[in-house]
Design a protein around this motif. Sequence first.
Motif, PDB file in Angstrom:
ATOM      1  N   THR A 313       0.826  -1.208   0.000  1.00 42.22           N
ATOM      2  CA  THR A 313       0.000   0.000   0.000  1.00 42.22           C
ATOM      3  C   THR A 313       0.860   1.256   0.000  1.00 42.22           C
ATOM      4  N   SER A 314       0.216   2.391  -0.238  1.00 41.97           N
ATOM      5  CA  SER A 314       0.899   3.679  -0.181  1.00 41.97           C
ATOM      6  C   SER A 314       1.144   4.066   1.272  1.00 41.97           C
ATOM      7  N   SER A 315       2.003   5.058   1.458  1.00 39.91           N
ATOM      8  CA  SER A 315       2.294   5.511   2.820  1.00 39.91           C
ATOM      9  C   SER A 315       1.050   6.089   3.491  1.00 39.91           C
ATOM     10  N   GLU A 316       0.195   6.781   2.689  1.00 41.23           N
ATOM     11  CA  GLU A 316      -1.037   7.343   3.237  1.00 41.23           C
ATOM     12  C   GLU A 316      -1.981   6.246   3.702  1.00 41.23           C
ATOM     13  N   ASP A 317      -2.116   5.230   2.872  1.00 37.04           N
ATOM     14  CA  ASP A 317      -3.004   4.117   3.224  1.00 37.04           C
ATOM     15  C   ASP A 317      -2.474   3.373   4.446  1.00 37.04           C
ATOM     16  N   ARG A 318      -1.185   3.199   4.506  1.00 34.45           N
ATOM     17  CA  ARG A 318      -0.589   2.516   5.661  1.00 34.45           C
ATOM     18  C   ARG A 318      -0.850   3.299   6.944  1.00 34.45           C
ATOM     19  N   LYS A 319      -0.768   4.635   6.841  1.00 35.24           N
ATOM     20  CA  LYS A 319      -1.010   5.470   8.023  1.00 35.24           C
ATOM     21  C   LYS A 319      -2.438   5.313   8.525  1.00 35.24           C
ATOM     22  N   VAL A 320      -3.398   5.254   7.621  1.00 38.48           N
ATOM     23  CA  VAL A 320      -4.792   5.063   8.024  1.00 38.48           C
ATOM     24  C   VAL A 320      -4.962   3.717   8.709  1.00 38.48           C
ATOM     25  N   ARG A 321      -4.370   2.690   8.128  1.00 34.01           N
ATOM     26  CA  ARG A 321      -4.472   1.352   8.728  1.00 34.01           C
ATOM     27  C   ARG A 321      -3.827   1.328  10.121  1.00 34.01           C
TER      28      ARG A 321
END
Length: 470
Positions: A313-321
């Motif tokens: 995943t992208s860094s943004e998506d990882r942060k949400v997770r």
Amino acid sequence: MASVVSNLSSTISRLTLLRKPSLQFTIRNLQNFNRHRQFGTPTSHFLHNSNNHATAHFSSSPKPQSTSALGQDEELIVLGIETSCDDTAAAVVRSNGEILSQVVSSQADLLVKYGGVSPKMAEGAHSLVIDQVVQEALDKAKITEEDLSAVAVTIGPGLGLCLRVGVRKARKIAGTYALPIIGVHHMEAHALVARLVERELQFPFMALLISGGHNLLILARDIGNYIQLGTSIDDAIGEAYDKTAKWLGLDLSKSGGPALEQLALEGNQDSFKFKVPMKQHKDCNFSYAGLKTQVRLAIESKNIEATIPIASTSSEDRKVRADIAASFQRVAVLHLEDKCLRAIGWGLKIEPSIKHLVVSGGVASNKYVRSRLCNLVEKNGLQLVCPPPSLCTDNGVMIAWTGIEHFRMGRYDTPPPACEPDDALVDIRPRWPLGEEYAEGRSEARSLKTARIHPSLTSQIQASLEKQAL
């Protein structure tokens, strides 16, 4: 009362309560048994005949008193076998607390493939490795079956198909080598293993047992004597961890809990305002089904695809997770803290001399859980006792040790037949309560789930003692 006692005691094939022998007598008797293939008067086994259920034989001895956990002079060596869920485990333990060996075969590949435990697949996996696991435990301990004093095995609670594999293996060894056999309650083993690692832990104490299938708050008054202060009315915390990890696309090869704990370190635990379950309930019971729903809805609202591994995943998506993981973990543990705080109050009211809270079970390996509960316990004047992570997850050591604890009190079955048929109906207890519910903690929702539940371990032992007094 007499009829109740009779009904309860007639179900007891796991326990044979004998007059507690002296240590010297126990050792001498075992030595004679191995030489002459005899072990006193025949008593019950946890083998059931469909038309003639075995019943236990009881002496008229008074209630045995528990001995201290360590420091005894016995030279007992016990093999413990555990197959209640998805790990095949065996260990050899001495009665002085020395762990001679510990072997665990994981089913991580099956967990990844099926997204959780598949009972039929787990049974097959146990059957494939059980002989190898037990032999490796014996080899690492540098002993043979002839050196054993007894065999202990989990008979419940757990998955019936899985329990059967371990019980049959234990009975085969016990029958072949004429060894006493001890059927062990899985959750009691999680509690009592703390007495192996903490020499100062004496009864009474409290215990929070947390795993993939169980949330249990108990007051331990003696070996085999427990009051249930709280339990799960639906999902356990470990199941909620695993399900959330799956929805977040985490690597399940080492179980979802550790993967989620690791990801949560990267997140903001205040990002998602999940509600703490059961705040309005003034009891000590647990519920994680509603929290799971909150997490699922949050994941859906952020369009997170579980089929896309987090590593891709992208860094943004990882942060949400990571934020979801941290927020979930915070509320999941707050729920534990709320119930533990109330249970401590109840426990001290019943037994003012309580000094320790044991936290055990697979989820007790979580460092965040340990840290939060340690702070709570210390603020209330108690000490936290947590076994090391290797003894928190399912293992053979805790089964062997619990077998030793009961053997010392004269609770064991004589050897099964040496040539027992493979299709013999053995006693397994998939749904087996540990203790009787505390009146203030009784749950109406929980009380409806009574089908196919065995009488609790505590009630069985108490019934046998009352029967002796009639």
